[in-house]
Design a protein around this motif. Structure first.
Motif, PDB file in Angstrom:
ATOM      1  N   CYS A   7     -32.099   1.989  -2.285  1.00 14.21           N
ATOM      2  CA  CYS A   7     -30.943   1.505  -3.040  1.00 14.21           C
ATOM      3  C   CYS A   7     -31.115   0.026  -3.368  1.00 14.21           C
ATOM      4  N   VAL A   8     -30.810  -0.333  -4.607  1.00 11.25           N
ATOM      5  CA  VAL A   8     -30.796  -1.739  -5.016  1.00 11.25           C
ATOM      6  C   VAL A   8     -29.353  -2.138  -5.296  1.00 11.25           C
ATOM      7  N   LEU A   9     -28.919  -3.205  -4.670  1.00  8.19           N
ATOM      8  CA  LEU A   9     -27.600  -3.771  -4.919  1.00  8.19           C
ATOM      9  C   LEU A   9     -27.773  -5.187  -5.447  1.00  8.19           C
ATOM     10  N   THR A  10     -27.035  -5.532  -6.462  1.00 12.89           N
ATOM     11  CA  THR A  10     -27.138  -6.883  -7.005  1.00 12.89           C
ATOM     12  C   THR A  10     -26.379  -7.866  -6.123  1.00 12.89           C
ATOM     13  N   SER A  11     -26.708  -9.128  -6.290  1.00 17.34           N
ATOM     14  CA  SER A  11     -26.008 -10.178  -5.549  1.00 17.34           C
ATOM     15  C   SER A  11     -24.508 -10.104  -5.804  1.00 17.34           C
ATOM     16  N   GLY A  12     -24.163  -9.863  -7.070  1.00 10.45           N
ATOM     17  CA  GLY A  12     -22.751  -9.774  -7.429  1.00 10.45           C
ATOM     18  C   GLY A  12     -22.050  -8.619  -6.755  1.00 10.45           C
ATOM     19  N   GLU A  13     -22.748  -7.490  -6.602  1.00 11.35           N
ATOM     20  CA  GLU A  13     -22.147  -6.339  -5.930  1.00 11.35           C
ATOM     21  C   GLU A  13     -21.888  -6.638  -4.456  1.00 11.35           C
ATOM     22  N   ILE A  14     -22.815  -7.314  -3.801  1.00  9.05           N
ATOM     23  CA  ILE A  14     -22.621  -7.685  -2.394  1.00  9.05           C
ATOM     24  C   ILE A  14     -21.443  -8.652  -2.265  1.00  9.05           C
ATOM     25  N   TYR A  15     -21.378  -9.631  -3.160  1.00  9.38           N
ATOM     26  CA  TYR A  15     -20.284 -10.603  -3.094  1.00  9.38           C
ATOM     27  C   TYR A  15     -18.942  -9.924  -3.364  1.00  9.38           C
ATOM     28  N   HIS A  16     -18.945  -8.968  -4.293  1.00  8.64           N
ATOM     29  CA  HIS A  16     -17.726  -8.212  -4.581  1.00  8.64           C
ATOM     30  C   HIS A  16     -17.273  -7.431  -3.346  1.00  8.64           C
ATOM     31  N   LEU A  17     -18.226  -6.884  -2.601  1.00 13.50           N
ATOM     32  CA  LEU A  17     -17.896  -6.169  -1.375  1.00 13.50           C
ATOM     33  C   LEU A  17     -17.267  -7.116  -0.357  1.00 13.50           C
ATOM     34  N   MET A  18     -17.786  -8.331  -0.276  1.00 16.62           N
ATOM     35  CA  MET A  18     -17.198  -9.317   0.635  1.00 16.62           C
ATOM     36  C   MET A  18     -15.759  -9.631   0.239  1.00 16.62           C
ATOM     37  N   GLU A  19     -15.532  -9.735  -1.065  1.00 14.61           N
ATOM     38  CA  GLU A  19     -14.169  -9.990  -1.531  1.00 14.61           C
ATOM     39  C   GLU A  19     -13.254  -8.812  -1.220  1.00 14.61           C
ATOM     40  N   GLN A  20     -13.773  -7.602  -1.406  1.00 12.72           N
ATOM     41  CA  GLN A  20     -12.972  -6.416  -1.098  1.00 12.72           C
ATOM     42  C   GLN A  20     -12.563  -6.387   0.365  1.00 12.72           C
ATOM     43  N   LYS A  21     -13.471  -6.770   1.233  1.00 12.80           N
ATOM     44  CA  LYS A  21     -13.202  -6.761   2.664  1.00 12.80           C
ATOM     45  C   LYS A  21     -12.502  -8.035   3.129  1.00 12.80           C
ATOM     46  N   LYS A  22     -12.240  -8.936   2.158  1.00  9.06           N
ATOM     47  CA  LYS A  22     -11.537 -10.187   2.462  1.00  9.06           C
ATOM     48  C   LYS A  22     -12.250 -10.969   3.571  1.00  9.06           C
ATOM     49  N   VAL A  23     -13.563 -11.057   3.421  1.00 11.23           N
ATOM     50  CA  VAL A  23     -14.379 -11.800   4.381  1.00 11.23           C
ATOM     51  C   VAL A  23     -14.581 -13.213   3.873  1.00 11.23           C
ATOM     52  N   SER A  24     -14.284 -14.191   4.671  1.00 12.44           N
ATOM     53  CA  SER A  24     -14.507 -15.591   4.301  1.00 12.44           C
ATOM     54  C   SER A  24     -15.780 -16.090   4.958  1.00 12.44           C
ATOM     55  N   VAL A  25     -16.347 -17.136   4.395  1.00 15.04           N
ATOM     56  CA  VAL A  25     -17.595 -17.691   4.934  1.00 15.04           C
ATOM     57  C   VAL A  25     -17.402 -18.137   6.373  1.00 15.04           C
ATOM     58  N   GLU A  26     -16.238 -18.709   6.657  1.00 16.29           N
ATOM     59  CA  GLU A  26     -15.964 -19.206   8.012  1.00 16.29           C
ATOM     60  C   GLU A  26     -15.950 -18.085   9.040  1.00 16.29           C
ATOM     61  N   ASP A  27     -15.615 -16.877   8.578  1.00 18.54           N
ATOM     62  CA  ASP A  27     -15.545 -15.743   9.507  1.00 18.54           C
ATOM     63  C   ASP A  27     -16.920 -15.181   9.847  1.00 18.54           C
ATOM     64  N   LEU A  28     -17.925 -15.518   9.061  1.00 21.58           N
ATOM     65  CA  LEU A  28     -19.247 -14.913   9.225  1.00 21.58           C
ATOM     66  C   LEU A  28     -20.064 -15.622  10.292  1.00 21.58           C
ATOM     67  N   ASP A  29     -20.749 -14.834  11.094  1.00 21.35           N
ATOM     68  CA  ASP A  29     -21.690 -15.408  12.047  1.00 21.35           C
ATOM     69  C   ASP A  29     -22.960 -15.818  11.317  1.00 21.35           C
ATOM     70  N   SER A  30     -23.626 -16.836  11.813  1.00 22.05           N
ATOM     71  CA  SER A  30     -24.919 -17.251  11.263  1.00 22.05           C
ATOM     72  C   SER A  30     -26.014 -16.550  12.048  1.00 22.05           C
ATOM     73  N   VAL A  31     -26.659 -15.586  11.373  1.00 15.65           N
ATOM     74  CA  VAL A  31     -27.669 -14.763  12.039  1.00 15.65           C
ATOM     75  C   VAL A  31     -29.006 -14.951  11.322  1.00 15.65           C
ATOM     76  N   PRO A  32     -30.061 -15.281  12.051  1.00 12.76           N
ATOM     77  CA  PRO A  32     -31.361 -15.509  11.392  1.00 12.76           C
ATOM     78  C   PRO A  32     -31.937 -14.221  10.824  1.00 12.76           C
ATOM     79  N   LEU A  33     -32.702 -14.366   9.742  1.00 14.92           N
ATOM     80  CA  LEU A  33     -33.405 -13.229   9.159  1.00 14.92           C
ATOM     81  C   LEU A  33     -34.460 -12.716  10.134  1.00 14.92           C
TER      82      LEU A  33
END
Length: 561
Positions: A352-378
């Motif tokens: 599956c390929v998801l665009t950057s915009g689709e991932i960001y849209h999913l974050m908006e749908q889930k009402k996730v803010s940057v501050e709520d996200l953990d910083s996890v290394p690749l």
């Protein structure tokens, strides 16, 4: 009101010819107010009118070919960089909603040649013969021919088979969520291990959206993906390194056989799926023998995940579900190519390929803010402990195939060290060339050509045998990969957000450059995974073949550029 389809196919060749003449006039800079289209005309104004609350048919006065007859509303292509969902089913004669067709407006007209892989041949199927037997009636009047929205015709999906359409419909957030839900319900032995690979050109988008630097954006994005249930998150820069090294090697081979192989040069890069599909479906044998056989970074990453990584994890390829985050919608089409699928295991290298915009849209749908996200290394592909440092390759916003191959060729062929490359802008910023000279003699001449208007110029020169370049880096998106329509469209839709692209370019350029030749992980993988640089395994997993598909979808001569 019953609308048949007779006459639609009767006039398609005449309409295609008018389309080709109209577009060629635009490409050549002509400003003819209207062109005769065998009883119709091309006009210069678009006037959308809503026929009902639920569907709309458009009276087209810009880029419309009129014949006495009903409208043939051709859907927007899955090949074009649009913000519309690629999971929607598209049919030639289905009414197009006002919401979607409103995006085909006057402002977008100038970009229609650059936003899609267009000029695809209409499917020649039994439907065409059946349609000729039906009557055509609109508003009580019998009609003889069709009315086609030119910008829609140029980006129609007529070349997509039903199987391709089905596969592309699975390239969606819904499909990923389905896999995640199944993992919660089914037996552990049937779980899919989710792996995400993030293109480096997607990271600047998240950096701008999150308001952080590009390294922090990678940590935040990784944290979000893992919060969804993704077990591993990789960066595709390693795979791009493979693609660059293989392209360098192939260029040297082609250059050395140029005198006895008419197809050796120029060599065209192969990393852009929009360009590849356009070449195979429209240009055919004029171009396909010249395309570099090195797989794109996305598909090499697919091999890394489904072959090397799966073996490291003692899993079969079908036990992994591989998602790629990319800036471009066309990457979805690349993922479903037959040669990138293991039919025995019913597994694709990229599921599956998801665009950057689709991932960001999913974050908006889930009402996730940057501050709520953990910083996890690749996660490092080789499995070493510790955080993998982000790097980029040379080039402005893309993988820099031109610069890497140019420097390598200068040293390998002529013993010259090139440290800085100077671009000479020709037609525009997206048509540039680079020249290597010694004692007044031109040794190498490369070009970077982005966007379909410039690609058309290249093809015209190919037909006339007047291409002076040994290598051309070709990308279908104006501005390169950072301007992919999966992330660079304005919120209003339909146009590139230039301010956003500039911010992404600044963010991307902040990454340190590392040559793939000095990447120890690549050398380790060449030995441990591929059994050497020139092994049959390397040839099989790092290369593919591009073919003229006009034999399947016959292209009328007048539709060629």
């Amino acid at each position: 009101m019953r609308t048949g389809r007779a006459g639609v196919y009767n006039g398609v060749r005449r309409i295609q010819a008018a389309v080709a003449r109209t577009l060629e006039a635009e490409v050549c800079g002509e400003t003819t107010a209207e062109l005769d289209a065998g009883g119709g005309a091309v006009h210069r104004r678009l006037d959308p009118r809503e026929e009902s609350r639920e569907t709309a048919e458009f009276t087209c006065r810009e880029s419309v070919i009129r014949s006495s007859g009903p409208p043939v509303l051709l859907s927007r292509s899955v090949l074009c960089g649009s913000s519309s969902s690629l999971s929607e089913s598209r049919n030639i004669n289905r009414p197009v909603t006002a919401r979607k067709m409103s995006e085909v407006n006057v402002a977008k007209k100038k970009e229609k040649c650059e936003n899609c892989t267009k000029q695809c041949n209409k499917k020649q199927s039994d439907e065409g013969a059946n349609a000729q037997q039906e009557g055509e009636e609109v508003n009580g009047q019998v009609s003889e021919g069709p009315q086609v929205l030119l910008s829609a015709c140029l980006s129609c999906d007529g070349c997509l088979s039903e199987e391709e359409s089905l596969k592309i419909s699975q390239q969606s957030l819904e499909e990923v969520e389905r896999v995640l839900e199944n993992n919660k319900k089914c037996d552990v032995s049937k779980h899919k291990v989710l792996v995400a690979s993030v293109c480096p050109q997607s990271l600047p988008f998240f950096a701008v959206k999150f308001g952080v630097d590009i390294s922090d954006s990678a940590l935040k994005l990784c944290g979000f993906l893992k919060s969804l249930g993704v077990q591993y998150v990789f960066d595709t820069t390693l795979a791009a390194g493979f693609s660059i090294l293989e392209s360098q090697k192939e260029f040297i081979q082609r250059y050395r056989r140029r005198h006895h192989d008419s197809h050796a040069l120029p060599m065209f890069t192969s990393s852009c799926p929009g360009w590849i599909r356009y070449s195979e479906r429209v240009l055919g044998s004029l171009v396909t023998p010249h395309i570099c056989t090195a797989r794109s970074p996305q598909q090499i990453m697919g091999c890394l995940v489904k072959d090397y990584f799966s073996k490291q994890q003692k899993l079969s390829p079908d036990q992994l579900y591989h998602v790629v985050v990319a800036p471009c919608f066309d990457k979805k089409l690349e993922a479903v190519r037959e040669e990138f699928c293991n039919s025995l295991l019913d597994s694709r290298d990229v599921d599956c390929v998801l665009t950057s915009g689709e991932i960001y849209h999913l974050m908006e749908q889930k009402k996730v803010s940057v501050e709520d996200l953990d910083s996890v290394p690749l996660d490092p592909v080789l499995g070493e402990a510790g955080e993998a440092a982000l790097v980029r390759h040379e080039g402005r916003g893309s993988e820099g195939f031109l610069e890497h191959v140019f420097k390598h060729a200068a040293k390998e062929l002529f013993g010259l060290e090139v440290h800085e490359i100077t671009y000479k802008t020709l037609r525009n910023r997206d048509f540039q060339e680079v020249t290597l000279e010694r004692d007044g003699e031109t040794l190498l001449q490369f070009a970077a050509i982005y966007g379909f208007r410039n690609i058309q110029t290249l093809v015209h020169r190919m037909r006339k045998g007047r291409v002076p370049y040994q290598l051309v880096e070709v990308l279908s998106c104006p501005g390169g990969c950072l301007s992919g329509r999966g992330q660079a469209e304005s919120e209003a839709g339909g146009r590139v957000d230039k301010a956003l692209v500039q911010q992404m370019e600044d963010s991307y350029s902040s990454l340190p450059v590392r040559l793939p030749e000095v990447n120890p992980a690549l050398q380790t993988l060449y030995q441990d995974w591929l059994q050497g640089h020139d092994s049959p395994q390397a040839s099989m997993l790092l290369h593919t073949q591009y073919r003229n598909q006009g034999q399947v979808h016959a292209q009328p001569p007048h539709m060629q550029w």
